[in-house]
Design an enzyme around this catalytic site. Structure first.
Site, PDB file in Angstrom:
ATOM      1  N   ASP A   1     -43.124 -33.356   3.269  1.00 21.54           N
ATOM      2  CA  ASP A   1     -44.395 -32.652   3.328  1.00 21.54           C
ATOM      3  C   ASP A   1     -45.552 -33.997   3.066  1.00 21.54           C
ATOM      4  O   ASP A   1     -45.455 -34.528   2.205  1.00 21.54           O
ATOM      5  CB  ASP A   1     -44.590 -31.534   1.985  1.00 21.54           C
ATOM      6  CG  ASP A   1     -45.810 -31.102   2.073  1.00 21.54           C
ATOM      7  OD1 ASP A   1     -46.901 -31.506   2.508  1.00 21.54           O
ATOM      8  OD2 ASP A   1     -45.900 -30.031   1.257  1.00 21.54           O
TER       9      ASP A   1
ATOM     10  N   SER B   1     -59.764 -33.660  16.345  1.00 18.73           N
ATOM     11  CA  SER B   1     -60.202 -32.347  17.160  1.00 18.73           C
ATOM     12  C   SER B   1     -61.578 -32.903  17.417  1.00 18.73           C
ATOM     13  O   SER B   1     -62.350 -33.828  16.799  1.00 18.73           O
ATOM     14  CB  SER B   1     -60.138 -31.521  16.206  1.00 18.73           C
ATOM     15  OG  SER B   1     -60.968 -30.483  16.548  1.00 18.73           O
TER      16      SER B   1
ATOM     17  N   TYR C   1     -61.876 -27.178   7.892  1.00 15.45           N
ATOM     18  CA  TYR C   1     -61.352 -27.826   8.886  1.00 15.45           C
ATOM     19  C   TYR C   1     -62.183 -28.802   9.513  1.00 15.45           C
ATOM     20  O   TYR C   1     -61.629 -30.051   9.518  1.00 15.45           O
ATOM     21  CB  TYR C   1     -60.870 -26.790  10.070  1.00 15.45           C
ATOM     22  CG  TYR C   1     -59.761 -27.404  11.195  1.00 15.45           C
ATOM     23  CD1 TYR C   1     -58.626 -27.549  10.909  1.00 15.45           C
ATOM     24  CD2 TYR C   1     -60.581 -27.680  12.642  1.00 15.45           C
ATOM     25  CE1 TYR C   1     -57.910 -28.266  12.012  1.00 15.45           C
ATOM     26  CE2 TYR C   1     -59.730 -28.109  13.525  1.00 15.45           C
ATOM     27  CZ  TYR C   1     -58.516 -28.408  13.390  1.00 15.45           C
ATOM     28  OH  TYR C   1     -57.817 -29.023  14.476  1.00 15.45           O
TER      29      TYR C   1
ATOM     30  N   ALA D   1     -64.561 -30.460   8.122  1.00 19.87           N
ATOM     31  CA  ALA D   1     -64.992 -31.474   7.027  1.00 19.87           C
ATOM     32  C   ALA D   1     -63.464 -32.358   6.995  1.00 19.87           C
ATOM     33  O   ALA D   1     -63.655 -33.492   6.982  1.00 19.87           O
ATOM     34  CB  ALA D   1     -65.301 -30.843   5.726  1.00 19.87           C
ATOM     35  N   SER D   2     -62.253 -31.629   7.064  1.00 23.53           N
ATOM     36  CA  SER D   2     -61.169 -32.465   7.064  1.00 23.53           C
ATOM     37  C   SER D   2     -61.003 -33.320   8.264  1.00 23.53           C
ATOM     38  O   SER D   2     -60.534 -34.752   8.302  1.00 23.53           O
ATOM     39  CB  SER D   2     -59.778 -31.789   6.761  1.00 23.53           C
ATOM     40  OG  SER D   2     -59.643 -30.888   8.081  1.00 23.53           O
ATOM     41  N   LYS D   3     -61.472 -32.889   9.407  1.00 24.21           N
ATOM     42  CA  LYS D   3     -61.094 -33.611  10.613  1.00 24.21           C
ATOM     43  C   LYS D   3     -62.330 -34.906  10.753  1.00 24.21           C
ATOM     44  O   LYS D   3     -62.215 -35.821  11.294  1.00 24.21           O
ATOM     45  CB  LYS D   3     -61.323 -32.980  11.972  1.00 24.21           C
ATOM     46  CG  LYS D   3     -60.095 -32.008  12.116  1.00 24.21           C
ATOM     47  CD  LYS D   3     -58.764 -32.624  12.376  1.00 24.21           C
ATOM     48  CE  LYS D   3     -57.640 -31.760  12.634  1.00 24.21           C
ATOM     49  NZ  LYS D   3     -56.212 -32.752  12.811  1.00 24.21           N
TER      50      LYS D   3
HETATM   51  N1  LIG Z   1     -53.890 -26.135  18.661  1.00 24.55           N
HETATM   52  C1  LIG Z   1     -55.275 -26.555  18.921  1.00 24.55           C
HETATM   53  O1  LIG Z   1     -56.093 -25.818  19.730  1.00 24.55           O
HETATM   54  C2  LIG Z   1     -55.684 -27.835  18.210  1.00 24.55           C
HETATM   55  C3  LIG Z   1     -57.012 -28.342  18.595  1.00 24.55           C
HETATM   56  C4  LIG Z   1     -57.373 -29.434  18.147  1.00 24.55           C
HETATM   57  C5  LIG Z   1     -56.736 -30.063  17.438  1.00 24.55           C
HETATM   58  N2  LIG Z   1     -55.479 -29.668  17.056  1.00 24.55           N
HETATM   59  C6  LIG Z   1     -54.635 -30.593  16.181  1.00 24.55           C
HETATM   60  O2  LIG Z   1     -53.282 -30.698  16.739  1.00 24.55           O
HETATM   61  C7  LIG Z   1     -52.484 -31.117  15.640  1.00 24.55           C
HETATM   62  C8  LIG Z   1     -51.266 -30.320  15.845  1.00 24.55           C
HETATM   63  O3  LIG Z   1     -51.585 -28.924  15.998  1.00 24.55           O
HETATM   64  P1  LIG Z   1     -50.749 -27.796  16.640  1.00 24.55           P
HETATM   65  O4  LIG Z   1     -51.884 -27.153  17.492  1.00 24.55           O
HETATM   66  O5  LIG Z   1     -49.660 -28.334  17.282  1.00 24.55           O
HETATM   67  O6  LIG Z   1     -50.199 -26.926  15.581  1.00 24.55           O
HETATM   68  P2  LIG Z   1     -48.778 -26.207  15.204  1.00 24.55           P
HETATM   69  O7  LIG Z   1     -48.185 -25.839  16.314  1.00 24.55           O
HETATM   70  O8  LIG Z   1     -49.226 -25.192  14.145  1.00 24.55           O
HETATM   71  O9  LIG Z   1     -48.076 -27.410  14.400  1.00 24.55           O
HETATM   72  C9  LIG Z   1     -48.385 -27.905  13.403  1.00 24.55           C
HETATM   73  C10 LIG Z   1     -47.422 -29.182  12.827  1.00 24.55           C
HETATM   74  O10 LIG Z   1     -47.882 -29.488  11.506  1.00 24.55           O
HETATM   75  C11 LIG Z   1     -46.972 -29.470  10.573  1.00 24.55           C
HETATM   76  N3  LIG Z   1     -47.273 -29.491   9.269  1.00 24.55           N
HETATM   77  C12 LIG Z   1     -48.348 -28.636   8.659  1.00 24.55           C
HETATM   78  N4  LIG Z   1     -48.431 -28.850   7.410  1.00 24.55           N
HETATM   79  C13 LIG Z   1     -47.387 -29.799   7.063  1.00 24.55           C
HETATM   80  C14 LIG Z   1     -47.372 -30.499   5.812  1.00 24.55           C
HETATM   81  N5  LIG Z   1     -47.848 -30.245   4.876  1.00 24.55           N
HETATM   82  N6  LIG Z   1     -46.318 -31.590   5.907  1.00 24.55           N
HETATM   83  C15 LIG Z   1     -45.746 -31.916   7.125  1.00 24.55           C
HETATM   84  N7  LIG Z   1     -45.971 -31.083   8.250  1.00 24.55           N
HETATM   85  C16 LIG Z   1     -46.717 -30.298   8.164  1.00 24.55           C
HETATM   86  C17 LIG Z   1     -46.040 -28.089  11.093  1.00 24.55           C
HETATM   87  O11 LIG Z   1     -44.829 -28.059  10.473  1.00 24.55           O
HETATM   88  P3  LIG Z   1     -44.015 -27.431   9.281  1.00 24.55           P
HETATM   89  O12 LIG Z   1     -44.551 -26.205   9.152  1.00 24.55           O
HETATM   90  O13 LIG Z   1     -42.599 -27.490   9.610  1.00 24.55           O
HETATM   91  O14 LIG Z   1     -44.256 -28.228   8.093  1.00 24.55           O
HETATM   92  C18 LIG Z   1     -46.067 -28.267  12.355  1.00 24.55           C
HETATM   93  O15 LIG Z   1     -45.172 -28.947  13.057  1.00 24.55           O
HETATM   94  C19 LIG Z   1     -53.215 -30.832  14.424  1.00 24.55           C
HETATM   95  O16 LIG Z   1     -53.511 -31.917  13.672  1.00 24.55           O
HETATM   96  C20 LIG Z   1     -54.218 -29.925  14.758  1.00 24.55           C
HETATM   97  O17 LIG Z   1     -55.253 -29.891  14.063  1.00 24.55           O
HETATM   98  C21 LIG Z   1     -54.907 -28.636  17.626  1.00 24.55           C
END
Ligand SMILES: NC(=O)c1ccc[n+]([C@@H]2O[C@H](COP(=O)([O-])OP(=O)(O)OC[C@H]3O[C@@H](n4cnc5c(N)ncnc54)[C@H](OP(=O)(O)O)[C@@H]3O)[C@@H](O)[C@H]2O)c1
Length: 269
Positions: A61, A140, A153, A155-157
């Site tokens: 985690d 993002s 979100y 704020a964190s990014k």
């Molecule tokens: N999807 C979009 O439209 C979008 C747009 C802009 C930016 N992003 C960024 O892209 C990145 C990937 O997102 P995604 O869209 O691929 O989302 P996703 O499919 O929900 O994948 C998120 C990943 O993060 C892991 N995760 C979450 N909390 C965690 C923790 N506490 N410790 C370790 N791993 C953790 C999850 O795995 P587990 O649950 O197995 O831990 C999963 O593998 C993120 O940083 C997101 O902000 C996404």
């Protein structure tokens, strides 16, 4: 481009992290993958091995500093070096600020999206200096502009973006590159399903459609790996959103009107 490179990826059990792992594995990279769901992570490890890469799982985690240390240790034990860290693990929200019932949502978003990257990067940094490697922050477009319903979100990014911008100057003379990836909406991930709603619970499967501007995982991987290879400092995906960032600097009220319209449309869909 990445044959034999030792690369750490957080959040590799799903979505973009899993796709990046498989794209790097296909080029022969040596991967150390972290996420909390052991079964899903193992599936990605096996998919990486099938396409010719080396991969190992670290179930952990990112909000726990000791899991960040373990990520580095496991990579060093297996591969002897770290050439890159992709801080990808992330969590989102979809709720107005004044409708959020439990303020711990804001702390949780900061812990995963910002501190999670710090926890993994800090122990890896001496080894990135040795290899003259690279830190990649999956940020993002919301790391540069505000978007309604996403206050925590955003704020964190912004925090993650600030880390990258300051760190890039600190480590430039050590030969470490810092790439921030400013993404718009991605198709084919679980981000929305796991996003916090107003009640602090995951939103679950939503019928909300993706914006027509959303991009697919394959295209995102090609662009991100290309930027890593060129050791770029920042990429915006899709690139045309750079125009929005420009408008935001020159006429922020115009950018706000465009964003409000786009988010309003998604909320109605
Ligand atoms: N999807 C979009 O439209 C979008 C747009 C802009 C930016 N992003 C960024 O892209 C990145 C990937 O997102 P995604 O869209 O691929 O989302 P996703 O499919 O929900 O994948 C998120 C990943 O993060 C892991 N995760 C979450 N909390 C965690 C923790 N506490 N410790 C370790 N791993 C953790 C999850 O795995 P587990 O649950 O197995 O831990 C999963 O593998 C993120 O940083 C997101 O902000 C996404």
């Amino acid at each position: 481009m990445f044959a034999d490179r030792s690369i750490l990826i957080t959040g590799a059990s799903a979505g973009l992290g899993a796709a990046l792992a498989q794209a790097l594995a296909a080029q022969g990279a040596r991967l150390t993958l972290m996420a909390r769901r052991a079964d899903r992570l193992q599936e990605v490890v096996e998919a990486c091995q099938e396409v010719g890469g080396k991969a190992q799982a670290v179930v952990g985690d990112v909000t726990q500093p000791e899991d960040g240390v373990r990520l580095t240790q496991v990579a060093l034990e297996a591969y002897g070096a770290i050439d890159g860290l992709i801080a990808n693990a992330g969590l989102s929200m979809w709720a107005r600020f004044d409708e959020v019932e439990d303020v711990s949502v804001f702390r949780r978003l900061m812990e995963v999206n910002y501190l999670g990257a710090v926890h993994c990067l800090h122990p890896a940094m001496p080894h990135l200096k040795k290899s003259r490697g690279m830190f990649v922050a999956i940020s993002s477009i919301q790391g540069r502009i505000g978007v309604p319903h996403h206050t925590g979100y955003v704020a964190s990014k912004h925090a993650l973006q600030g880390l990258c911008d300051a760190l890039r100057m600190e480590v430039a003379d050590d030969g470490v590159a810092v790439l921030s990836v400013l993404l718009h909406w991605l198709r084919g991930t679980e981000l929305r399903e796991h996003a916090f709603g107003a009640d602090g619970e995951a939103m679950g499967t939503s019928r909300r459609k993706h914006s027509s501007e959303s991009i697919g995982l394959d295209e995102a991987c090609v662009q991100i790996l290309g930027a890593m290879d060129r050791r770029e400092r920042e990429i915006v995906l899709p690139w045309k959103l750079k125009a929005l960032l420009g408008v935001n600097v020159l006429r922020p009220q115009w950018a706000e009107a465009l964003v409000r319209r786009a988010v309003g449309k998604q909320s109605r869909d």
